[in-house]
Design a protein around this motif. Sequence first.
Motif, PDB file in Angstrom:
ATOM      1  N   LYS A 216       0.825  -1.214   0.000  1.00 28.46           N
ATOM      2  CA  LYS A 216       0.000   0.000   0.000  1.00 28.46           C
ATOM      3  C   LYS A 216       0.853   1.256   0.000  1.00 28.46           C
ATOM      4  CE  LYS A 216      -3.708   0.343   2.422  1.00 28.46           C
ATOM      5  NZ  LYS A 216      -4.659   0.367   3.557  1.00 28.46           N
ATOM      6  N   ALA A 217       2.080   1.149   0.512  1.00 25.79           N
ATOM      7  CA  ALA A 217       2.961   2.315   0.536  1.00 25.79           C
ATOM      8  C   ALA A 217       3.376   2.748  -0.867  1.00 25.79           C
ATOM      9  CB  ALA A 217       4.205   2.019   1.376  1.00 25.79           C
ATOM     10  N   LEU A 218       3.222   1.867  -1.850  1.00 27.60           N
ATOM     11  CA  LEU A 218       3.661   2.171  -3.214  1.00 27.60           C
ATOM     12  C   LEU A 218       2.497   2.530  -4.131  1.00 27.60           C
ATOM     13  CD1 LEU A 218       6.325  -0.660  -3.625  1.00 27.60           C
ATOM     14  CD2 LEU A 218       6.707   1.731  -3.025  1.00 27.60           C
ATOM     15  N   VAL A 219       1.286   2.568  -3.603  1.00 27.94           N
ATOM     16  CA  VAL A 219       0.144   2.968  -4.433  1.00 27.94           C
ATOM     17  C   VAL A 219       0.327   4.423  -4.873  1.00 27.94           C
ATOM     18  CG1 VAL A 219      -2.350   3.319  -4.471  1.00 27.94           C
ATOM     19  CG2 VAL A 219      -1.392   1.318  -3.309  1.00 27.94           C
ATOM     20  N   PHE A 220       0.151   4.680  -6.178  1.00 30.37           N
ATOM     21  CA  PHE A 220       0.300   5.992  -6.829  1.00 30.37           C
ATOM     22  C   PHE A 220       1.763   6.386  -7.039  1.00 30.37           C
ATOM     23  CE2 PHE A 220      -3.917   6.461  -4.757  1.00 30.37           C
ATOM     24  CZ  PHE A 220      -4.675   6.544  -5.911  1.00 30.37           C
ATOM     25  N   GLU A 221       2.715   5.487  -6.729  1.00 30.66           N
ATOM     26  CA  GLU A 221       4.101   5.738  -7.099  1.00 30.66           C
ATOM     27  C   GLU A 221       4.249   5.572  -8.613  1.00 30.66           C
ATOM     28  OE1 GLU A 221       6.944   6.591  -5.214  1.00 30.66           O
ATOM     29  OE2 GLU A 221       5.353   7.124  -3.803  1.00 30.66           O
ATOM     30  N   PRO A 222       5.258   6.190  -9.222  1.00 32.93           N
ATOM     31  CA  PRO A 222       5.448   6.020 -10.671  1.00 32.93           C
ATOM     32  C   PRO A 222       5.589   4.552 -11.049  1.00 32.93           C
ATOM     33  CG  PRO A 222       6.837   7.784  -9.833  1.00 32.93           C
ATOM     34  CD  PRO A 222       6.247   7.110  -8.639  1.00 32.93           C
ATOM     35  N   ASN A 223       4.862   4.136 -12.076  1.00 34.21           N
ATOM     36  CA  ASN A 223       4.887   2.747 -12.519  1.00 34.21           C
ATOM     37  C   ASN A 223       6.064   2.537 -13.456  1.00 34.21           C
ATOM     38  OD1 ASN A 223       4.149   0.108 -12.887  1.00 34.21           O
ATOM     39  ND2 ASN A 223       2.138   0.530 -13.771  1.00 34.21           N
ATOM     40  N   VAL A 224       7.274   2.591 -12.876  1.00 34.49           N
ATOM     41  CA  VAL A 224       8.519   2.504 -13.645  1.00 34.49           C
ATOM     42  C   VAL A 224       9.428   1.468 -12.995  1.00 34.49           C
ATOM     43  CG1 VAL A 224       8.380   4.884 -14.470  1.00 34.49           C
ATOM     44  CG2 VAL A 224       9.519   4.396 -12.304  1.00 34.49           C
TER      45      VAL A 224
ATOM     46  N   ILE B 165       9.473  -3.002  -5.068  1.00 39.41           N
ATOM     47  CA  ILE B 165       8.475  -3.945  -4.568  1.00 39.41           C
ATOM     48  C   ILE B 165       8.968  -5.381  -4.674  1.00 39.41           C
ATOM     49  CG2 ILE B 165       7.236  -4.224  -6.770  1.00 39.41           C
ATOM     50  CD1 ILE B 165       4.634  -4.137  -5.122  1.00 39.41           C
ATOM     51  N   LYS B 166       9.753  -5.654  -5.696  1.00 39.03           N
ATOM     52  CA  LYS B 166      10.295  -7.001  -5.842  1.00 39.03           C
ATOM     53  C   LYS B 166      11.278  -7.323  -4.721  1.00 39.03           C
ATOM     54  CE  LYS B 166      12.589  -9.945  -9.301  1.00 39.03           C
ATOM     55  NZ  LYS B 166      13.118 -10.014 -10.677  1.00 39.03           N
ATOM     56  N   GLY B 167      12.174  -6.368  -4.436  1.00 40.83           N
ATOM     57  CA  GLY B 167      13.135  -6.591  -3.351  1.00 40.83           C
ATOM     58  C   GLY B 167      12.460  -6.685  -1.995  1.00 40.83           C
TER      59      GLY B 167
ATOM     60  N   THR C 201       1.957  -5.651 -19.590  1.00 40.97           N
ATOM     61  CA  THR C 201       2.012  -5.195 -20.974  1.00 40.97           C
ATOM     62  C   THR C 201       1.960  -3.672 -20.988  1.00 40.97           C
ATOM     63  OG1 THR C 201      -0.395  -5.190 -21.228  1.00 40.97           O
ATOM     64  CG2 THR C 201       0.763  -7.275 -21.682  1.00 40.97           C
ATOM     65  N   PRO C 202       2.325  -3.027 -22.099  1.00 41.36           N
ATOM     66  CA  PRO C 202       2.201  -1.561 -22.166  1.00 41.36           C
ATOM     67  C   PRO C 202       0.779  -1.080 -21.852  1.00 41.36           C
ATOM     68  CG  PRO C 202       3.534  -2.351 -23.981  1.00 41.36           C
ATOM     69  CD  PRO C 202       3.000  -3.564 -23.292  1.00 41.36           C
ATOM     70  N   ASP C 203      -0.236  -1.862 -22.240  1.00 45.48           N
ATOM     71  CA  ASP C 203      -1.607  -1.471 -21.917  1.00 45.48           C
ATOM     72  C   ASP C 203      -1.847  -1.473 -20.404  1.00 45.48           C
ATOM     73  OD1 ASP C 203      -2.290  -1.085 -24.534  1.00 45.48           O
ATOM     74  OD2 ASP C 203      -3.112  -3.107 -24.812  1.00 45.48           O
ATOM     75  N   ASP C 204      -1.236  -2.418 -19.683  1.00 44.59           N
ATOM     76  CA  ASP C 204      -1.372  -2.440 -18.222  1.00 44.59           C
ATOM     77  C   ASP C 204      -0.840  -1.160 -17.616  1.00 44.59           C
ATOM     78  OD1 ASP C 204      -2.556  -4.946 -18.117  1.00 44.59           O
ATOM     79  OD2 ASP C 204      -0.630  -5.989 -18.048  1.00 44.59           O
ATOM     80  N   ILE C 205       0.290  -0.696 -18.119  1.00 42.96           N
ATOM     81  CA  ILE C 205       0.888   0.523 -17.563  1.00 42.96           C
ATOM     82  C   ILE C 205       0.017   1.735 -17.874  1.00 42.96           C
ATOM     83  CG2 ILE C 205       2.889   2.056 -17.693  1.00 42.96           C
ATOM     84  CD1 ILE C 205       4.625  -0.384 -18.120  1.00 42.96           C
ATOM     85  N   LEU C 206      -0.537   1.770 -19.078  1.00 40.06           N
ATOM     86  CA  LEU C 206      -1.438   2.868 -19.403  1.00 40.06           C
ATOM     87  C   LEU C 206      -2.688   2.849 -18.532  1.00 40.06           C
ATOM     88  CD1 LEU C 206      -1.238   2.853 -23.312  1.00 40.06           C
ATOM     89  CD2 LEU C 206      -0.168   4.464 -21.727  1.00 40.06           C
TER      90      LEU C 206
ATOM     91  N   GLY D 263      -2.652   1.980 -15.478  1.00 37.98           N
ATOM     92  CA  GLY D 263      -2.244   2.211 -14.101  1.00 37.98           C
ATOM     93  C   GLY D 263      -2.124   0.937 -13.280  1.00 37.98           C
ATOM     94  N   ILE D 264      -1.887  -0.195 -13.934  1.00 40.60           N
ATOM     95  CA  ILE D 264      -1.826  -1.486 -13.244  1.00 40.60           C
ATOM     96  C   ILE D 264      -0.376  -1.915 -13.098  1.00 40.60           C
ATOM     97  CG2 ILE D 264      -2.489  -3.925 -13.345  1.00 40.60           C
ATOM     98  CD1 ILE D 264      -4.878  -3.076 -15.034  1.00 40.60           C
ATOM     99  N   LEU D 265       0.017  -2.253 -11.883  1.00 37.35           N
ATOM    100  CA  LEU D 265       1.325  -2.832 -11.605  1.00 37.35           C
ATOM    101  C   LEU D 265       1.097  -4.258 -11.135  1.00 37.35           C
ATOM    102  CD1 LEU D 265       4.201  -1.133  -9.568  1.00 37.35           C
ATOM    103  CD2 LEU D 265       3.820  -3.581  -9.536  1.00 37.35           C
ATOM    104  N   ARG D 266       1.592  -5.227 -11.915  1.00 40.58           N
ATOM    105  CA  ARG D 266       1.355  -6.630 -11.596  1.00 40.58           C
ATOM    106  C   ARG D 266       2.620  -7.269 -11.029  1.00 40.58           C
ATOM    107  NH1 ARG D 266      -3.542  -7.921 -13.881  1.00 40.58           N
ATOM    108  NH2 ARG D 266      -4.141  -6.767 -15.760  1.00 40.58           N
ATOM    109  N   VAL D 267       2.435  -7.983  -9.930  1.00 39.20           N
ATOM    110  CA  VAL D 267       3.529  -8.738  -9.308  1.00 39.20           C
ATOM    111  C   VAL D 267       3.074 -10.185  -9.189  1.00 39.20           C
ATOM    112  CG1 VAL D 267       5.073  -8.941  -7.328  1.00 39.20           C
ATOM    113  CG2 VAL D 267       4.176  -6.700  -7.981  1.00 39.20           C
TER     114      VAL D 267
END
Length: 523
Positions: free
Chosen positions: A436-444, A451-453, A488-493, A495-499
């Motif tokens: 939750k701390a990373l919600v609205f962070e840049p999806n880069v 988040i992975k680490g 996928t690029p569409d996910d980023i557009l 606003g979805i970050l998938r782990v």
Amino acid sequence: MGAMKTPGVYIVEKNAFPNSVVEVATAVPAFIGHTQMADNRSKPLSFKPWRISSMAEYHQYFGFGPNPRFNIVEKTDPSALADFKAAGKDNKSTEYVLEQPAGKDGGRYTLYNAMRHFFQNGGGPCYIVSVGDYESDLDPDKFNRGIDELLKEQEPTMVLIPEAVLLKQPECIALQQSMLQHCGDKMKNRVAILDVWGGDKPRNDPGGDPIDLFRNSLGINFLNFAAAYYPWLNTTVVGDKELSYENIASADVLQLLLRNELSLPETAPDGAALRDKEQIQAIADISKDWTKVEPAPSDDAILANKALLNKTLSTISPLFNTVMDLVKGKLNLMAPSPAMAGIYTMVDNSRGVWKAPANVSLSGVVSPAVTISAVDQEDLNVTTQGKSINAIRTFIGEGVLVWGARTLDGNSLDWRYINVRRTMIMLEESCKLAAKALVFEPNVANTWVTIKGMIQNFLTSIWKRGGLAGAVPEDAFSVHCGLGETMTPDDILEGILRVTVLVAMVRPAEFIEITFQQQMQKS
């Protein structure tokens, strides 16, 4: 930092480490039921989940237990009680049984003793949802409202309604289905511990097999979010000192216990003089309504007279002692879910949530209400319908042990074991709260690496403690996040970050096979 416009030295601090994932609590049951009161300094706590950590806090906010009342009725004709004394002494062919009316008429509310058994077996912090006092009838709608109130609470990890088995069988099943829907559909972060209605009866009971009735009625939805245990337990929660003649509902029975009994001794065992028969019977006459006494006695006098009457009955009436033993046995016959919630807590604290809560002894238990053999357990543990029921069995030299660790979804290879389901809930909730701390962070890429680490560090600590299977961390888990990998690029557009997290869960060694074979003599 902002643009540098003034000459000078500027300090820039950078975080060297990712945020950490904090392991959530795994053993916080929520109990729903009737209490003596529900009050916090004049603030009502009815239908409000309230966190406690001991029986002392329970007494502070919810009071004490009810005063159970029993009737003595003919087994063949529950409507008649012609002469209990004569039947007990002379008419050996007539059989009488104890009957405790449900609800307020008999003080039949079990949450208080359930809480005592929970803490006796290692229980800790928990939530109480009071749905009524001891003057309220058992109402399925109130229990369902109590379940809905838990939607507002994130911390509970187990849901129990010990008084569900006091309802009629269809109402009990409907309530248990509501528990399953709450855990598996609405919240998905907790499990239900269910009791088998009629679990004090054997499977060959003339009234029907309680296990088959349970399986046929429960349905198939959300079974991997629940575990059920059979049979009920003969416990030691209620002691002799908690019982008295006031647990007998009928004043007529009390008189029959006194009338024409053995001749009264001149002194009590401790040397104190006993009242004569007329005085004792006068006390019995007014023992249920002290307002009839003229002049009105003090509270201390009332307590003294009650103690004298109870002591006199114990001294002169073997039949009264027999009745009290039966009352104690009835009150100590309890459904196993509260004790199992305590076992879950104890195992989680000592070994971890990934350890199956089985092959553990139960405290405050004399014996299971039904003796189960290894052959009897075969159909409980493994069945074609998949609704596994965990057995509680007695073993010579070991006592009463929990001898099953399956969810009701026993045919599922993913969710067969209760410790796998609960471990996965812990991992999911821990990572969810940390992310939750990373919600609205840049999806880069920087966020993906963070988040992975963060999740990898957390899973490594769980693996080191034995919570995941694998010789090295790479065998125990893997975390994937990134463009072209999980997105996928569409996910980023969008606003979805998938782990994606893969974990190798620890499963119990439920069946151990040791093979012996003869070999040729070598010397």
